[in-house]
Design an enzyme around this catalytic site. Structure first.
Site, PDB file in Angstrom:
ATOM      1  N   GLY A  21      -2.994  -7.561  -2.029  1.00  0.00           N
ATOM      2  CA  GLY A  21      -4.460  -6.812  -1.576  1.00  0.00           C
ATOM      3  C   GLY A  21      -4.883  -7.377  -0.349  1.00  0.00           C
ATOM      4  CB  SER A  22      -3.354  -9.200   2.632  1.00  0.00           C
ATOM      5  OG  SER A  22      -2.522  -8.202   3.261  1.00  0.00           O
ATOM      6  CG  ASN A  23      -3.358  -4.152   4.631  1.00  0.00           C
ATOM      7  OD1 ASN A  23      -3.999  -4.030   5.892  1.00  0.00           O
ATOM      8  ND2 ASN A  23      -2.404  -3.962   4.133  1.00  0.00           N
ATOM      9  NE  ARG A  74       4.414  10.938  -9.592  1.00  0.00           N
ATOM     10  CZ  ARG A  74       5.075   9.816  -9.229  1.00  0.00           C
ATOM     11  NH1 ARG A  74       4.145   8.664  -8.913  1.00  0.00           N
ATOM     12  NH2 ARG A  74       6.518   8.983  -9.634  1.00  0.00           N
ATOM     13  CG  MET A  99       3.431  -1.097  -4.404  1.00  0.00           C
ATOM     14  SD  MET A  99       4.043  -0.683  -2.751  1.00  0.00           S
ATOM     15  CE  MET A  99       5.696  -0.542  -2.824  1.00  0.00           C
ATOM     16  CG  ASN A 116      -0.452   5.045   2.942  1.00  0.00           C
ATOM     17  OD1 ASN A 116      -0.594   3.812   1.968  1.00  0.00           O
ATOM     18  ND2 ASN A 116       0.892   5.333   2.978  1.00  0.00           N
ATOM     19  CG  HIS A 118       4.469   3.053   6.233  1.00  0.00           C
ATOM     20  ND1 HIS A 118       5.114   3.152   4.974  1.00  0.00           N
ATOM     21  CD2 HIS A 118       5.463   3.336   7.209  1.00  0.00           C
ATOM     22  CE1 HIS A 118       6.148   2.952   5.344  1.00  0.00           C
ATOM     23  NE2 HIS A 118       6.856   3.064   6.254  1.00  0.00           N
ATOM     24  CG  ASP A 154       5.102   6.435   3.799  1.00  0.00           C
ATOM     25  OD1 ASP A 154       4.255   6.189   3.262  1.00  0.00           O
ATOM     26  OD2 ASP A 154       6.258   5.871   3.474  1.00  0.00           O
ATOM     27  CD  GLU A 183       0.485  -3.608   7.077  1.00  0.00           C
ATOM     28  OE1 GLU A 183      -0.114  -3.459   6.128  1.00  0.00           O
ATOM     29  OE2 GLU A 183       1.730  -4.122   7.142  1.00  0.00           O
TER      30      GLU A 183
END
Ligand code: GRF
Length: 211
Positions: A21-23, A74, A99, A116, A118, A154, A183
Site C-alpha cells: 500500500g505504499s502508493n 471473478r 493484484m 492503474n 504499473h 496494463d 510511482e
C-alpha cells in the site's frame, strides 16, 4: 469533471489494493499536505484480509472494506467491489497494487474512471515483476506509467509516465526502489490531472486541454 472551482464537489477516490500500500499512502499524504485539492479518499478496499495497506487505512480512520477474492468467481467478486464503490459514491477508482484482473463487466461500469499504476514504461514490460523484466532485459531507461484501465492487461490510455536511467550500479532491487519513488509522484500527478477534468481522450491518447 473539474475541480478548479472551489464550490465543486470533491473527487472521491476508491482505492483498491492487495498488499503493502505504499502508493495508497503516497496518495493519502498528497491529500493531507494539500497537493491534491478537491480530492478525498472515499474508501479503501482490499481483496486480501491481511494486506498492510488495509491496516494502514484502518489506522488512519479512513472508510475501508475487505472483500476477499480468493476462491470466488471473478464476476461475483467484482460485483461486490463495484457495489461497495458505488455505496461510497466513488468517482475515480485507483488501483494501487491490486493484484487481480478486473472483469470486463466491472471496467464497463467505470468508463475512463479507473486508473492503474504499473512499474514500467508501457507498453514495455506489462504483467508481473516489470522492474525485474526491465533489469534483466538490459533496458537503459526504466520508469512507471499511470494509465486508464481497459479490458486488456496494463493497456489503457496513458496519463503520466516518469522515466529514470538504469544505473550501472543498479540491481533489480535498487531499480525497483527508485521506480517506486517515481510511482509515488506519478500517481498524485495523474490524479490531479484527471480530477481537473481538463483533458480529453482521443483514441488511445490522453490529451490535456488548456484551461
Ligand atoms: C507497485 O509497484 C505498483 O506499480 C504495482 O504494484 C506495486 C504496488 O506497491 N502495480 P504498493 O502496494 O503500492 O506499495
Amino acid at each position: 469533471m473539474s475541480n478548479s472551482q472551489p464550490d465543486r464537489a470533491p473527487t472521491r477516490l476508491g482505492i483498491l489494493l492487495s498488499g503493502r500500500g505504499s502508493n495508497f499512502l503516497a496518495i493519502a499524504d498528497s491529500i493531507r499536505t494539500g497537493r491534491l485539492p478537491g480530492v478525498e479518499i472515499a474508501v479503501v478496499i482490499a481483496n486480501v484480509s491481511d494486506a498492510p495497506g488495509l491496516a494502514a487505512a484502518r489506522a488512519m480512520g479512513l472508510p475501508h472494506a475487505v472483500l476477499v477474492s480468493k476462491g470466488r468467481r471473478r464476476e461475483d467478486h467484482d460485483a461486490g467491489v463495484a457495489a461497495c464503490l458505488k455505496q461510497h459514491n466513488v468517482d475515480l477508482v485507483c488501483l494501487a497494487g491490486y493484484m487481480r484482473l478486473l472483469s470486463p463487466g466491472f471496467v464497463a461500469q467505470f468508463p475512463h474512471r479507473i486508473l492503474n499504476i504499473h512499474p514500467s514504461l508501457l507498453p514495455a514490460f506489462p504483467g508481473l515483476e516489470a522492474q525485474e523484466q526491465a533489469f534483466a532485459y538490459g533496458a537503459k531507461i526504466a520508469g512507471c506509467t499511470v494509465h486508464f484501465v481497459d479490458d486488456e492487461l496494463d493497456h489503457g490510455p496513458i496519463v503520466v509516465q516518469r522515466a529514470i536511467p538504469v544505473l550501472a550500479s543498479d540491481d533489480a532491487h535498487s531499480l525497483a526502489q527508485r521506480i517506486l519513488a517515481e510511482e509515488h509522484q506519478a500517481y498524485t500527478e495523474a490524479i490531479a490531472l484527471v480530477a481537473s477534468g481538463a483533458y480529453e481522450i482521443r483514441g488511445r491518447r490522453y490529451v490535456k486541454r488548456n484551461s
